[in-house]
Design a protein around this motif. Structure first.
Motif, mmCIF file in Angstrom:
data_model
loop_
_atom_site.group_PDB
_atom_site.id
_atom_site.type_symbol
_atom_site.label_atom_id
_atom_site.label_comp_id
_atom_site.label_asym_id
_atom_site.label_seq_id
_atom_site.Cartn_x
_atom_site.Cartn_y
_atom_site.Cartn_z
ATOM 1 N N ILE A 118 -9.762 2.459 -5.162
ATOM 2 C CA ILE A 118 -9.095 2.047 -4.741
ATOM 3 C C ILE A 118 -8.378 2.450 -6.489
ATOM 4 O O ILE A 118 -8.651 1.677 -7.317
ATOM 5 N N TRP A 131 -8.622 -3.406 2.219
ATOM 6 C CA TRP A 131 -9.384 -2.273 2.249
ATOM 7 C C TRP A 131 -10.695 -2.225 3.199
ATOM 8 O O TRP A 131 -11.255 -0.765 3.040
ATOM 9 N N GLU A 143 0.592 -0.994 0.076
ATOM 10 C CA GLU A 143 -0.053 0.120 -0.150
ATOM 11 C C GLU A 143 0.950 1.433 0.079
ATOM 12 O O GLU A 143 1.401 1.391 0.920
#
Length: 281
Positions: free
Chosen positions: A207, A235, A169
């Motif tokens: 995302i 997420w 990430e």
């Protein structure tokens, strides 16, 4: 499934298509009986050399003797071997089968390579595919990765379900979008597939991600269903239990929605059939 002389020996389709997204192409080959692994691999190599697809899916009806509730066996290959779980090949196979079947009933695929079953359902213009959840364990970023990315790494995790994938990430989606690596540089750091992800600032996207697979002969995958089975788990805690709008920001681009559901992941995407000129196999 009835066969006619007008039925093509194979079809070329693209999954994860959408606004500004060409998606990921797969070839679909249907047979009344399952072929052997050697024959499928040889046919996949021939077809993938002719067409700009990243996978070749082989679909055959399950035999009555098979102890399973699945309707079809599905096996997917790239040029160098079998793919354990190929989301875009499953989407393309479902889309093609529904073009041949009078009514769009749910389809259950048996995947011998990973001993899993996938359920595909038609929701308007979209296909809903239920994938096994791809659970994760925390990991440390490999040495040199932050310098190669030229950006801040927030967290890393390894896939537990499909070993060999590293989720990273990033703090800034611009780093993800601007990343232009060389295969040699990635392989020098890790032979794992590299899944980059970041929260998006765009109002219609939750995302963004990119998926790099140099160890398998392709620098970057255009759009990846199995990677989003990881992203849905990753997420959910931060963005909530709801469908997430996702953009895979590869040069081709992939558009889809994902949501964790019980012990699996639901994925919604569109497919497009691509006209091709067939050549004898």
């Amino acid at each position: 499934m009835a066969a006619t002389t007008a039925t093509p020996p194979y079809a070329l389709l693209a999954a994860f298509t959408g606004p500004g997204c060409a998606g990921n192409q797969a070839l679909v080959v249907c047979h009344r009986q399952a072929l052997g692994s050697t024959a499928m691999q040889a046919m996949a190599q021939t077809l993938l050399a002719r067409h700009p697809a990243t996978a070749c899916a082989f679909v055959s009806p399950m035999s009555q003797e098979a102890n399973t509730a699945a309707d079809y066996q599905l096996r997917s290959f790239h040029a160098s071997g079998e793919i354990l779980l190929c989301g875009h090949a499953a989407l393309c196979a479902a889309h093609w089968l529904w073009q041949q079947i009078p009514r769009a009933q749910p389809l259950r695929f048996h995947l011998p390579a990973c001993r899993q079953q996938l359920l595909a359902e038609r929701h308007g213009e979209e296909i809903c595919l239920e994938l096994p959840a791809n659970f994760l364990r925390p990991a440390q970023p490999p040495a040199g990765l932050a310098a190669l990315l030229k950006g801040e790494i927030r967290a890393c995790a390894h896939s537990q379900t499909l070993p060999g994938s590293l989720l990273v990430e990033l703090a800034d989606e611009r780093v993800l979008r601007q990343f232009q690596p060389r295969a040699e540089a990635l392989l020098a750091i890790s032979r794992d597939c590299l899944l980059l992800t970041a929260a998006s600032a765009a109002p219609d996207i939750d995302i963004v991600s990119r998926y790099f697979t140099p160890a398998y002969g392709t620098l970057e995958d255009p759009a990846t269903g199995s990677a989003h089975a990881m992203l849905a788990i990753w997420w959910r805690q931060r963005l909530g239990d709801r469908p997430l709008h996702c953009l895979q920001a590869s040069p081709a681009g992939g558009w889809l929605r994902i949501q964790q559901h019980q012990q699996g992941v639901r994925l919604w995407a569109q497919c497009t059939t691509i006209p091709i000129i067939h050549q004898p196999l």
